[in-house]
Design an enzyme around this catalytic site. Structure first.
Site: not given
Length: 378
Positions: A130, A154, A361
């Site tokens: 984040s 990832f 996202e």
């Protein structure tokens, strides 16, 4: 289809037909055997789905963000995992098309739009998810090249894709020290971690991407030095609409599966569809789906028009749609009873594939932060 133009209804029909014929029959196999369906995606690219909102002069379809949302929602009814990867690929091609110079656009975009080659987006790191502005992957300038070192985590398509759009640090700490480089598979020093074992999204491989003294030409930098974080965030605004659209498709398919199951399955001598509690549940699911769809399409229009409130609307839409659509899919599974927990029934795969949409996202917690900051102007 409510509120769509005739042209948009046609895009939707083409995508729904493709999802039903080319994706849905193979969805379970791709999941179970962890198959990356390259040839199916290339068939989708022949319909213009490899560069949906990329300019036509480099092979794109030149469609709007709303058109794109409609297409991804429709495709996702056939296989959410595969469509979600296609949405990431489209975001990468758009970044090159939008922020690249003419030479870069013509070098990379045509083969990506045709899906002869595939792209991956490399932002997240083991220590910065984040908090993307704290990324550590570094690119040191030496003459006409950058020396790239670090790792990304990832990464969808990692190891199986051909082009990597990499956010890296060329300057000091914080967002203004980040630049964007395009790296090609086969570059010396580029390697990949083990293929991750995931709950869902199994039709697309996920690996760490590792850079060890990778020499990347300065000519592979998108935009100016220090522009990378801005490029990443602008890409993610569209990515959030795309992934929310994939959630809509999964929820739409799950409502139809629940509707069918309630009609066919009998308990206590009558169809489950006669049970008022289940009727009310189905009605709420459909209502929440339509509400989420309207939010996503409103945000897509705002993004296309370049409105000032586009970023916060994209965050709202991503937050609302991914939360609501996961709840819809989960409720559809519950309505199937024990059958819903069997892999013979597609509803469980939609639940597994859609769960990660609340994380990627930008996590939904970060979406709340963006909306709150906008409201409080802090």
């Amino acid at each position: 289809s409510t509120g769509l133009t005739e042209e948009q209804k046609e895009f939707q029909k083409v995508a729904l037909d493709f999802a039903a014929k080319e994706m849905a029959p193979h969805m379970a196999e791709w999941d179970e055997k962890e198959i990356f369906p390259v040839e199916t995606m290339r068939k989708a690219a022949q319909l213009g789905f490899g560069g949906i909102y990329v300019k036509p002069d480099v092979g794109g379809s030149g469609l709007s963000r709303l058109d794109t949302s409609i297409i991804f929602e429709a495709l996702s009814t056939g296989c959410t995992s595969t469509t979600a990867y296609m949405s990431i690929h489209n975001m990468c091609v758009w970044m090159i098309d939008t922020f690249g110079n003419e030479e870069q656009r013509r070098r990379f975009c045509p083969s990506l739009c045709s899906m002869e080659k595939f792209a991956s987006y490399c932002l997240t790191e083991p220590g910065s998810g984040s908090d993307a502005a704290s990324l550590l992957t570094s690119a040191q300038r030496k003459g006409d090249s950058y020396i790239l070192n670090g790792s990304k985590a990832f990464i969808s398509g990692g190891g199986d894709t051909d082009v990597y759009v990499v956010m890296c640090r060329t300057g000091g700490p914080g967002p203004k020290g980040i630049s964007c480089l395009v790296l090609e598979k086969g570059t010396p020093g580029l390697s990949f971690g083990k293929k991750e074992k995931k709950v869902g999204w199994n039709s697309q491989p996920t690996r760490a991407v590792i850079f060890e003294d990778c020499v990347v030409p300065v000519g592979n930098r998108l935009g100016a030095e220090g522009q990378g974080f801005s490029i990443a965030m602008k890409g993610l605004n569209g990515g959030r609409i795309n992934i929310a659209s994939c959630s809509l498709g999964a929820a739409h398919a799950s409502v139809l599966l629940a509707q069918e199951h309630l009609t066919v399955r009998k308990q206590f001598g009558e169809p489950l569809a006669n049970n008022q509690y289940l009727q009310f549940g189905l009605a709420e699911m459909a209502t929440r789906l339509v509400a989420a769809r309207l939010m996503v399409r409103n945000a897509a229009r705002a993004l296309q028009e370049g409105r000032e409130d586009a970023a916060v609307l994209c965050s709202m839409a991503k937050l609302f749609a991914t939360d609501e659509c996961f709840a819809i899919c989960n409720q559809a599974l519950q309505m199937h009873g024990g059958y819903g927990y069997l892999k013979d029934y597609a509803v469980q795969q939609f639940v597994r594939d859609i769960r990660v949409h609340q994380i990627l996202e930008g996590t939904n917690e970060v979406m709340r932060m963006i909306v709150a900051r906008n409201l409080l102007q802090c």
